[in-house]
Design a protein around this motif. Structure first.
Motif, PDB file in Angstrom:
ATOM      1  N   TYR A 111      10.859   9.059   1.372  1.00 16.73           N
ATOM      2  CA  TYR A 111       9.793   9.915   0.851  1.00 16.73           C
ATOM      3  C   TYR A 111      10.412  11.157   0.218  1.00 16.73           C
ATOM      4  CZ  TYR A 111       6.899   6.936   3.755  1.00 16.73           C
ATOM      5  OH  TYR A 111       6.290   5.840   4.305  1.00 16.73           O
ATOM      6  N   HIS A 112       9.648  11.808  -0.634  1.00 18.92           N
ATOM      7  CA  HIS A 112      10.121  13.034  -1.264  1.00 18.92           C
ATOM      8  C   HIS A 112      10.249  14.172  -0.255  1.00 18.92           C
ATOM      9  CE1 HIS A 112      10.021  11.456  -5.321  1.00 18.92           C
ATOM     10  NE2 HIS A 112       8.816  10.976  -5.076  1.00 18.92           N
ATOM     11  N   SER A 113       9.433  14.152   0.808  1.00 14.96           N
ATOM     12  CA  SER A 113       9.450  15.249   1.782  1.00 14.96           C
ATOM     13  C   SER A 113       8.918  14.771   3.132  1.00 14.96           C
ATOM     14  CB  SER A 113       8.570  16.398   1.283  1.00 14.96           C
ATOM     15  OG  SER A 113       7.206  16.005   1.333  1.00 14.96           O
ATOM     16  N   PRO A 114       9.186  15.529   4.187  1.00 18.29           N
ATOM     17  CA  PRO A 114       8.594  15.197   5.488  1.00 18.29           C
ATOM     18  C   PRO A 114       7.068  15.221   5.442  1.00 18.29           C
ATOM     19  CG  PRO A 114      10.335  16.835   5.754  1.00 18.29           C
ATOM     20  CD  PRO A 114      10.112  16.671   4.281  1.00 18.29           C
ATOM     21  N   HIS A 147      -4.386   2.931   5.281  1.00 17.67           N
ATOM     22  CA  HIS A 147      -3.652   1.679   5.532  1.00 17.67           C
ATOM     23  C   HIS A 147      -2.742   1.787   6.754  1.00 17.67           C
ATOM     24  CE1 HIS A 147      -1.408   3.850   2.359  1.00 17.67           C
ATOM     25  NE2 HIS A 147      -0.344   3.489   3.040  1.00 17.67           N
ATOM     26  N   PHE A 148      -2.159   2.947   7.022  1.00 21.88           N
ATOM     27  CA  PHE A 148      -1.367   3.089   8.247  1.00 21.88           C
ATOM     28  C   PHE A 148      -2.270   3.004   9.472  1.00 21.88           C
ATOM     29  CE2 PHE A 148       0.578   5.286  11.771  1.00 21.88           C
ATOM     30  CZ  PHE A 148       1.851   4.758  11.786  1.00 21.88           C
ATOM     31  N   LEU A 149      -3.419   3.666   9.396  1.00 23.10           N
ATOM     32  CA  LEU A 149      -4.332   3.694  10.544  1.00 23.10           C
ATOM     33  C   LEU A 149      -4.975   2.339  10.812  1.00 23.10           C
ATOM     34  CD1 LEU A 149      -5.982   7.171   9.910  1.00 23.10           C
ATOM     35  CD2 LEU A 149      -4.197   6.594  11.580  1.00 23.10           C
ATOM     36  N   THR A 150      -5.120   1.510   9.802  1.00 26.92           N
ATOM     37  CA  THR A 150      -5.706   0.184  10.031  1.00 26.92           C
ATOM     38  C   THR A 150      -4.628  -0.889  10.161  1.00 26.92           C
ATOM     39  OG1 THR A 150      -6.077  -0.099   7.649  1.00 26.92           O
ATOM     40  CG2 THR A 150      -7.919   0.690   8.951  1.00 26.92           C
ATOM     41  N   LEU A 179       1.696  12.482   5.548  1.00 29.57           N
ATOM     42  CA  LEU A 179       0.513  11.955   4.843  1.00 29.57           C
ATOM     43  C   LEU A 179       0.442  10.436   4.962  1.00 29.57           C
ATOM     44  CD1 LEU A 179       0.490  14.178   1.631  1.00 29.57           C
ATOM     45  CD2 LEU A 179      -1.160  14.213   3.526  1.00 29.57           C
ATOM     46  N   HIS A 180       1.592   9.771   4.898  1.00 30.90           N
ATOM     47  CA  HIS A 180       1.625   8.314   5.065  1.00 30.90           C
ATOM     48  C   HIS A 180       1.053   7.927   6.429  1.00 30.90           C
ATOM     49  CE1 HIS A 180       3.050   4.248   5.608  1.00 30.90           C
ATOM     50  NE2 HIS A 180       3.787   4.641   6.624  1.00 30.90           N
ATOM     51  N   GLU A 231       0.828  -1.210   0.000  1.00 33.83           N
ATOM     52  CA  GLU A 231       0.000   0.000   0.000  1.00 33.83           C
ATOM     53  C   GLU A 231       0.865   1.264   0.000  1.00 33.83           C
ATOM     54  OE1 GLU A 231      -3.301   0.377  -0.226  1.00 33.83           O
ATOM     55  OE2 GLU A 231      -3.654  -1.777  -0.340  1.00 33.83           O
ATOM     56  N   THR A 232       1.904   1.273   0.813  1.00 39.32           N
ATOM     57  CA  THR A 232       2.751   2.455   0.936  1.00 39.32           C
ATOM     58  C   THR A 232       3.477   2.753  -0.364  1.00 39.32           C
ATOM     59  OG1 THR A 232       3.022   2.050   3.297  1.00 39.32           O
ATOM     60  CG2 THR A 232       4.638   3.508   2.260  1.00 39.32           C
ATOM     61  N   ARG A 233       3.937   1.722  -1.056  1.00 34.79           N
ATOM     62  CA  ARG A 233       4.652   1.930  -2.324  1.00 34.79           C
ATOM     63  C   ARG A 233       3.775   2.591  -3.378  1.00 34.79           C
ATOM     64  NH1 ARG A 233       6.860  -4.005  -1.649  1.00 34.79           N
ATOM     65  NH2 ARG A 233       8.663  -3.579  -0.319  1.00 34.79           N
TER      66      ARG A 233
END
Length: 104
Positions: free
Chosen positions: A59-62, A73-76, A67-68, A31-33
């Motif tokens: 990541y491109h930025s902090p 998907h991070f929250l679940t 946002l990730h 999911e992250t990719r």
């Protein structure tokens, strides 16, 4: 010169939960990719201690990392299925320059 925002997460799973955590990390990685701000997401299981897991993310930025951490998907997957199964968790962030860097 632009830079990359890198994350190193060090996990140690609770006894008996490592295989389940690794399964969920596989789902998290997939999911992250797909996130627009993600450059890479890899994870590795320890050899000397197979309950240790290292996650390397770029990541491109902090802001993309923020946002990730707010993604569904991070929250679940992360907050519900992975983090409760950890004995310890440490997350460290780094900035790296894109392109070659010469040693002094």
């Amino acid at each position: 010169m632009s830079s990359t925002f890198n994350v190193v997460a060090r996990y140690r799973t609770k006894p008996g939960t490592t295989e389940e955590v690794l399964k969920h990390l596989g789902n998290m990685a997939a999911e992250t990719r797909n996130e627009p701000g993600n450059i890479s997401y890899e994870f590795f299981r320890g050899v000397e201690d197979n309950r240790k897991i290292i996650i390397l993310e770029s990541y491109h930025s902090p802001e993309d990392f923020d946002l990730h951490r707010q993604s569904q998907h991070f929250l679940t997957i992360g907050a519900v299925h992975i983090i409760p199964e950890l004995e310890s968790r440490a997350v460290t962030t780094f900035i790296s320059a894109d392109g070659p860097v010469e040693a002094p």
